[in-house]
Design a protein around this motif. Structure first.
Motif, PDB file in Angstrom:
ATOM      1  N   ALA A 116      -2.617  -7.269  -0.175  1.00  0.00           N
ATOM      2  CA  ALA A 116      -1.269  -6.881  -0.586  1.00  0.00           C
ATOM      3  C   ALA A 116      -1.114  -5.361  -0.570  1.00  0.00           C
ATOM      4  O   ALA A 116      -0.070  -4.840  -0.160  1.00  0.00           O
ATOM      5  CB  ALA A 116      -0.961  -7.439  -1.977  1.00  0.00           C
ATOM      6  N   ARG A 119      -0.762  -4.386   3.071  1.00  0.00           N
ATOM      7  CA  ARG A 119       0.566  -4.786   3.560  1.00  0.00           C
ATOM      8  C   ARG A 119       1.650  -3.835   3.053  1.00  0.00           C
ATOM      9  O   ARG A 119       2.528  -3.406   3.801  1.00  0.00           O
ATOM     10  CB  ARG A 119       0.890  -6.209   3.097  1.00  0.00           C
ATOM     11  CG  ARG A 119       0.791  -7.265   4.141  1.00  0.00           C
ATOM     12  CD  ARG A 119       1.360  -8.610   3.722  1.00  0.00           C
ATOM     13  NE  ARG A 119       1.220  -8.956   2.327  1.00  0.00           N
ATOM     14  CZ  ARG A 119       0.152  -9.543   1.787  1.00  0.00           C
ATOM     15  NH1 ARG A 119      -0.894  -9.832   2.524  1.00  0.00           N
ATOM     16  NH2 ARG A 119       0.139  -9.828   0.503  1.00  0.00           N
ATOM     17  N   GLU A 120       1.578  -3.521   1.747  1.00  0.00           N
ATOM     18  CA  GLU A 120       2.574  -2.636   1.152  1.00  0.00           C
ATOM     19  C   GLU A 120       2.510  -1.243   1.776  1.00  0.00           C
ATOM     20  O   GLU A 120       3.537  -0.641   2.094  1.00  0.00           O
ATOM     21  CB  GLU A 120       2.349  -2.549  -0.356  1.00  0.00           C
ATOM     22  CG  GLU A 120       3.407  -1.738  -1.069  1.00  0.00           C
ATOM     23  CD  GLU A 120       3.171  -1.675  -2.573  1.00  0.00           C
ATOM     24  OE1 GLU A 120       3.460  -0.603  -3.160  1.00  0.00           O
ATOM     25  OE2 GLU A 120       2.691  -2.660  -3.142  1.00  0.00           O
ATOM     26  N   LYS A 124       5.469   0.536   4.533  1.00  0.00           N
ATOM     27  CA  LYS A 124       6.239   1.771   4.340  1.00  0.00           C
ATOM     28  C   LYS A 124       6.506   2.478   5.669  1.00  0.00           C
ATOM     29  O   LYS A 124       7.274   3.434   5.720  1.00  0.00           O
ATOM     30  CB  LYS A 124       5.513   2.704   3.372  1.00  0.00           C
ATOM     31  CG  LYS A 124       5.463   2.136   1.961  1.00  0.00           C
ATOM     32  CD  LYS A 124       4.692   3.027   1.019  1.00  0.00           C
ATOM     33  CE  LYS A 124       4.671   2.383  -0.363  1.00  0.00           C
ATOM     34  NZ  LYS A 124       3.959   3.181  -1.341  1.00  0.00           N
TER      35      LYS A 124
END
Length: 151
Positions: A116, A119-120, A124
């Motif tokens: 996660a 992915r985050e 961006k």
């Protein structure tokens, strides 16, 4: 005549190092807050979670950590009961390290958090930027003869 200077802020190795350090520090909040792990402990823990059983030397090579950092990380993980040591039957100087049931449980909890985070962070960036970054990293790893699966 003035001597040539090197603007570090524009020098690729310096920029990559600073960027890696910033990303690593940001992700460290996850494993430090969740489990109180140091960076060497996290790298040792994650390497064993991925590969199963390894020697401390192999962990050091894989994670580019000095043997003393690996040794301290192994001791800390063993103290938590997250790691076991099994002597090599052919060479008693070698120990095979593996995560215990409790260590595997913690690892399985951390995997989705790590994914996660990645992915985050990549989210961006725009698709073009993300593809360029990942392609550029792969190209540099190839030029430097680094196996992309081992970085």
């Amino acid at each position: 005549m003035q001597p040539e200077i090197l603007p570090l802020e524009q020098f690729l190795p310096y920029r990559l190092n600073r960027l890696a350090e910033a990303v690593s520090r940001e992700f460290a909040k996850t494993y430090r807050d969740r489990h109180g792990l140091t960076r060497p402990e996290w790298r040792t823990f994650a390497t064993l979670g991925q590969y199963g059983s390894m020697t401390a030397t192999a962990i050091g090579t894989h994670s580019a950590m000095h043997k003393t950092k690996v040794s301290r990380a192994v001791a800390a993980l063993e103290e938590r009961k997250w790691l076991t040591r099994t002597p090599d039957p052919a060479d008693r100087r070698i120990e095979h390290l593996a995560l215990t049931k409790a260590g595997l449980t913690a690892y399985r909890e951390m995997v989705p958090l790590a994914k996660a985070f990645e992915r985050e962070l990549l989210g961006k960036l725009g698709a073009k930027e993300r593809d360029a970054l990942l392609g550029g990293l792969h190209a540099l790893q190839s030029v430097l003869s680094l196996d992309p699966s081992e970085t």
